[in-house]
Design an enzyme around this catalytic site. Structure first.
Site, short mmCIF file in Angstrom:
data_model
loop_
_atom_site.label_atom_id
_atom_site.label_comp_id
_atom_site.label_asym_id
_atom_site.label_seq_id
_atom_site.Cartn_x
_atom_site.Cartn_y
_atom_site.Cartn_z
CG HIS A 170 0.94 5.11 4.09
ND1 HIS A 170 0.00 5.02 5.09
CD2 HIS A 170 1.70 4.00 4.21
CE1 HIS A 170 0.18 3.91 5.79
NE2 HIS A 170 1.21 3.26 5.27
CG HIS A 211 -0.35 -0.25 2.52
ND1 HIS A 211 0.02 -1.51 2.94
CD2 HIS A 211 -0.02 0.58 3.51
CE1 HIS A 211 0.55 -1.44 4.14
NE2 HIS A 211 0.56 -0.18 4.52
P1 5GP Z 1 1.16 0.17 7.50
O1 5GP Z 1 1.55 0.47 8.90
O2 5GP Z 1 1.03 -1.32 7.27
O3 5GP Z 1 2.01 0.86 6.47
O4 5GP Z 1 -0.26 0.85 7.29
C1 5GP Z 1 -1.48 0.19 7.38
C2 5GP Z 1 -2.53 1.27 7.30
O5 5GP Z 1 -3.79 0.65 7.15
C3 5GP Z 1 -2.61 2.12 8.57
O6 5GP Z 1 -2.40 3.50 8.23
C4 5GP Z 1 -4.01 1.87 9.10
O7 5GP Z 1 -4.60 3.03 9.62
C5 5GP Z 1 -4.76 1.38 7.87
N1 5GP Z 1 -5.84 0.44 8.15
C6 5GP Z 1 -5.78 -0.62 8.99
N2 5GP Z 1 -6.95 -1.27 8.98
C7 5GP Z 1 -7.76 -0.62 8.09
C8 5GP Z 1 -9.11 -0.84 7.66
O8 5GP Z 1 -9.80 -1.77 8.07
N3 5GP Z 1 -9.61 0.03 6.74
C9 5GP Z 1 -8.86 1.07 6.24
N4 5GP Z 1 -9.46 1.87 5.35
N5 5GP Z 1 -7.60 1.30 6.65
C10 5GP Z 1 -7.05 0.47 7.56
#
Ligand code: 5GP
Ligand code: ZN
Length: 143
Positions: free
Chosen positions: A106, A104
């Site tokens: 950001h 993903h």
């Molecule tokens: P990471 O830390 O893996 O780069 O980011 C994961 C992102 O996914 C976080 O910013 C978190 O807020 C987002 N996230 C986690 N669960 C969900 C969800 O169920 N729905 C959405 N829309 N975002 C999520």
């Protein structure tokens, strides 16, 4: 198109509609939706529709589709959030802070005084590399 998905993955569930998300835009291979726990107003995630953990695990068509969506929506995200800048970042693997193991990107709108900094501010112990060490790294990357 058959999608490779992981039935335990939260982003695969968003792509397949099993759990809801606020979808900003999509193309045939990628989807952009609002982060449910935003770091700033307007925080968006862009994912490939197929399940891959890391950037290098994707094929070129998925990588292009993800970046095409990033390119298409970033201007609108900034203007919707009332900013003229954004931090665009990928946690590419666990040690880099990746919590959801599905690629993903950001897109986080940025404002003066928002309390965050540049990527440089994350690194407190920068290495001092000699020219030889830089050349050795370059050689390995170019192999
Ligand atoms: P990471 O830390 O893996 O780069 O980011 C994961 C992102 O996914 C976080 O910013 C978190 O807020 C987002 N996230 C986690 N669960 C969900 C969800 O169920 N729905 C959405 N829309 N975002 C999520
Ligand atoms: Zn997934």
């Amino acid at each position: 198109m058959m999608l490779h998905q992981d039935s335990n993955c939260i982003f695969c569930k968003i792509v397949s509609g099993q759990i809801p998300a606020r979808v900003v835009k999509q193309n045939d291979r990628a989807m952009a939706f609002l982060d449910a726990f935003p770091l700033a107003a307007g925080h968006v995630l862009v994912v490939p529709k197929a399940h891959f953990q890391k950037i290098q695990d994707m094929g070129a068509p998925d990588a292009r589709a993800v970046f095409d969506l990033v390119h298409k929506i970033t201007g609108r995200i900034e203007s919707a959030a009332g900013t003229s800048a954004s931090t665009i970042a990928v946690h590419n693997g666990k040690e880099a802070g990746q919590e959801v193991p599905h690629v993903h990107v950001h897109i986080i709108p940025r404002k003066p005084g928002d309390g965050a900094g540049p990527v440089h501010s994350m690194f407190k112990n920068r290495p001092r590399l000699s020219a030889q060490e830089m050349d050795a790294l370059l050689g390995k990357m170019m192999e």
